[in-house]
Design a protein around this motif. Structure first.
Motif, PDB file in Angstrom:
ATOM      1  N   GLU A   1      14.623  -2.271 -26.127  1.00  0.00           N
ATOM      2  CA  GLU A   1      14.812  -0.821 -26.191  1.00  0.00           C
ATOM      3  C   GLU A   1      14.828  -0.336 -27.633  1.00  0.00           C
ATOM      4  N   LEU A   2      15.357  -1.152 -28.538  1.00  0.00           N
ATOM      5  CA  LEU A   2      15.369  -0.796 -29.958  1.00  0.00           C
ATOM      6  C   LEU A   2      13.952  -0.588 -30.483  1.00  0.00           C
ATOM      7  N   VAL A   3      13.042  -1.496 -30.140  1.00  0.00           N
ATOM      8  CA  VAL A   3      11.661  -1.378 -30.608  1.00  0.00           C
ATOM      9  C   VAL A   3      11.021  -0.113 -30.046  1.00  0.00           C
ATOM     10  N   ALA A   4      11.238   0.145 -28.766  1.00  0.00           N
ATOM     11  CA  ALA A   4      10.668   1.351 -28.160  1.00  0.00           C
ATOM     12  C   ALA A   4      11.216   2.608 -28.823  1.00  0.00           C
ATOM     13  N   GLU A   5      12.519   2.659 -29.058  1.00  0.00           N
ATOM     14  CA  GLU A   5      13.113   3.848 -29.659  1.00  0.00           C
ATOM     15  C   GLU A   5      12.728   3.978 -31.125  1.00  0.00           C
ATOM     16  N   ARG A   6      12.585   2.866 -31.823  1.00  0.00           N
ATOM     17  CA  ARG A   6      12.118   2.935 -33.204  1.00  0.00           C
ATOM     18  C   ARG A   6      10.715   3.527 -33.286  1.00  0.00           C
ATOM     19  N   ALA A   7       9.936   3.358 -32.221  1.00  0.00           N
ATOM     20  CA  ALA A   7       8.598   3.944 -32.169  1.00  0.00           C
ATOM     21  C   ALA A   7       8.623   5.375 -31.654  1.00  0.00           C
ATOM     22  N   GLY A   8       9.806   5.896 -31.341  1.00  0.00           N
ATOM     23  CA  GLY A   8       9.930   7.286 -30.919  1.00  0.00           C
ATOM     24  C   GLY A   8       9.947   7.507 -29.427  1.00  0.00           C
ATOM     25  N   VAL A   9      10.142   6.444 -28.623  1.00  0.00           N
ATOM     26  CA  VAL A   9      10.098   6.566 -27.163  1.00  0.00           C
ATOM     27  C   VAL A   9      11.461   6.218 -26.584  1.00  0.00           C
ATOM     28  N   LEU A  10      12.007   7.088 -25.755  1.00  0.00           N
ATOM     29  CA  LEU A  10      13.266   6.850 -25.074  1.00  0.00           C
ATOM     30  C   LEU A  10      12.981   6.436 -23.635  1.00  0.00           C
ATOM     31  N   ASN A  11      13.232   5.175 -23.330  1.00  0.00           N
ATOM     32  CA  ASN A  11      12.966   4.643 -21.993  1.00  0.00           C
ATOM     33  C   ASN A  11      14.301   4.372 -21.301  1.00  0.00           C
ATOM     34  N   LEU A  12      14.644   5.214 -20.338  1.00  0.00           N
ATOM     35  CA  LEU A  12      15.892   5.066 -19.602  1.00  0.00           C
ATOM     36  C   LEU A  12      15.725   4.214 -18.349  1.00  0.00           C
ATOM     37  N   GLY A  13      14.591   3.560 -18.206  1.00  0.00           N
ATOM     38  CA  GLY A  13      14.348   2.743 -17.019  1.00  0.00           C
ATOM     39  C   GLY A  13      14.700   1.286 -17.188  1.00  0.00           C
ATOM     40  N   VAL A  14      15.498   0.947 -18.206  1.00  0.00           N
ATOM     41  CA  VAL A  14      15.798  -0.462 -18.497  1.00  0.00           C
ATOM     42  C   VAL A  14      16.490  -1.146 -17.330  1.00  0.00           C
ATOM     43  N   GLU A  15      17.386  -0.455 -16.652  1.00  0.00           N
ATOM     44  CA  GLU A  15      18.090  -1.046 -15.511  1.00  0.00           C
ATOM     45  C   GLU A  15      17.107  -1.517 -14.443  1.00  0.00           C
ATOM     46  N   GLY A  16      16.149  -0.672 -14.099  1.00  0.00           N
ATOM     47  CA  GLY A  16      15.158  -1.053 -13.096  1.00  0.00           C
ATOM     48  C   GLY A  16      14.228  -2.149 -13.581  1.00  0.00           C
ATOM     49  N   LEU A  17      13.860  -2.116 -14.859  1.00  0.00           N
ATOM     50  CA  LEU A  17      13.006  -3.165 -15.423  1.00  0.00           C
ATOM     51  C   LEU A  17      13.715  -4.513 -15.399  1.00  0.00           C
ATOM     52  N   MET A  18      15.010  -4.516 -15.703  1.00  0.00           N
ATOM     53  CA  MET A  18      15.788  -5.752 -15.632  1.00  0.00           C
ATOM     54  C   MET A  18      15.887  -6.257 -14.198  1.00  0.00           C
ATOM     55  N   ALA A  19      16.089  -5.337 -13.255  1.00  0.00           N
ATOM     56  CA  ALA A  19      16.198  -5.743 -11.850  1.00  0.00           C
ATOM     57  C   ALA A  19      14.894  -6.363 -11.357  1.00  0.00           C
ATOM     58  N   LEU A  20      13.762  -5.768 -11.740  1.00  0.00           N
ATOM     59  CA  LEU A  20      12.474  -6.328 -11.336  1.00  0.00           C
ATOM     60  C   LEU A  20      12.266  -7.698 -11.968  1.00  0.00           C
ATOM     61  N   GLY A  21      12.584  -7.830 -13.264  1.00  0.00           N
ATOM     62  CA  GLY A  21      12.462  -9.129 -13.914  1.00  0.00           C
ATOM     63  C   GLY A  21      13.356 -10.177 -13.279  1.00  0.00           C
ATOM     64  N   ALA A  22      14.550  -9.760 -12.866  1.00  0.00           N
ATOM     65  CA  ALA A  22      15.492 -10.694 -12.249  1.00  0.00           C
ATOM     66  C   ALA A  22      14.938 -11.261 -10.945  1.00  0.00           C
TER      67      ALA A  22
END
Length: 303
Positions: free
Chosen positions: A25-46
């Motif tokens: 998320e740090l890399v995405a936000e450093r590039a100017g993008v706010l991605n609030l879907g991390v919870e779902g991305l983690m669940a899919l990866g799990a």
């Protein structure tokens, strides 16, 4: 082993899902993008990582599939927000809900099943130290996550690649004017963030707690997003924050082991209470809120 030794021994492992997702998320936000879907991305990866490992594919393949699956889902977010300039907050929430729905669908037949975890690797000499020796006995993913933290710090601090990502996040029009493709950089940053969230989810389901249960991510993705703000967009502070939340998440188990008469619901809510308190403190200070902040975070780019 007393409560403090127990927390120290398990702190890094408990912090690893937070740390991996927060670094992405740090890399995405450093590039100017706010991605609030991390919870779902983690669940899919799990769930993807668990399915691969349960079917005999091995942990390495499980992590690869988890990272790729979450990266692909994050590219859907990139397509909507960068291609059509959709609101990043709304799109991120939608992707998060989609990821959690897919994880529930794919994992339905694997509910409550278990897999074999990874062995612990001890650092010679350090692992024999009294009281803190357990801190140096961890699985290989923990050691890799520490190396990734150092690598990401070095990239942002000393490399041209880190400078480009930061420039795209701070002033995308200026970066575009000198020849850098803002959209391409942001797409790659989003994909990297998705892959790291997938790795974090896979670690939670096949290493840290090697079983599958619907909802097992349990808010870790939201804490990872909060960690980026908590760490004021600096890699080292994010690592320290992840260790703090890892330790807090173990306090409930330590308290129960010592026979402390405290409701289990209160103990399990400690990480989220700490998150709210920390964010409240940071938000109360305009100086802390702007410290190392990204100027164009969440803003669509138009040529």
């Amino acid at each position: 082993m007393n409560a403090i030794e127990f927390i120290l021994a398990g702190m890094l492992a408990a912090a690893t899902p937070f740390l991996l997702a927060a670094l992405g998320e740090l890399v995405a936000e450093r590039a100017g993008v706010l991605n609030l879907g991390v919870e779902g991305l983690m669940a899919l990866g799990a769930v993807l990582g668990f399915i691969v490992v349960y079917q005999g594919g091995g942990h390495l393949l499980g992590f690869v599939v988890a990272g790729l699956g979450s990266a692909v889902l994050s590219l859907l977010f990139a397509f909507v927000t960068l291609g059509f300039r959709a609101n990043q907050v709304a799109a991120g929430l939608a992707i998060g809900i989609l990821g959690q729905g897919l994880s529930a669908l794919f994992g339905k037949t694997y509910e409550s099943l278990t897999v074999r975890g990874l062995p612990k690797l001890a650092l010679p000499g350090l692992s024999e130290l009294p009281a803190i020796g357990g801190l140096f006995v961890q699985d290989i993913v923990v050691w890799i996550s520490l190396a990734a933290t150092l690598a990401l710090w070095a990239i942002f601090a000393y490399s041209k690649l880190g400078l480009i990502v930061r420039a795209v996040g701070e002033n995308p029009k200026a970066a575009h004017a000198i020849g850098y493709s803002v959209i391409s950089v942001r797409v790659l940053a989003i994909a990297f963030g998705g892959a790291m969230a997938g790795f974090a989810g896979a670690y939670a389901s096949v290493v840290y707690t090697p079983l599958w249960a619907d909802g097992m991510i349990a808010g870790r993705g939201w804490i990872a997003i909060a960690l980026v703000v908590f760490g004021t967009w600096l890699t080292g502070r994010i690592f320290l924050g992840a260790c703090l939340f890892g330790a807090v998440s173990l306090m409930g188990l330590a308290a129960q082991a010592t026979g402390l008469d405290v409701p289990s619901q209160l103990l399990s809510s400690l990480p989220y209470l700490v998150t709210i308190i920390v964010l409240g403190i940071i938000s109360a200070s305009r100086r802390l809120l702007k410290l190392n902040g990204v100027a164009s975070l969440g803003e669509p780019f138009e040529r």
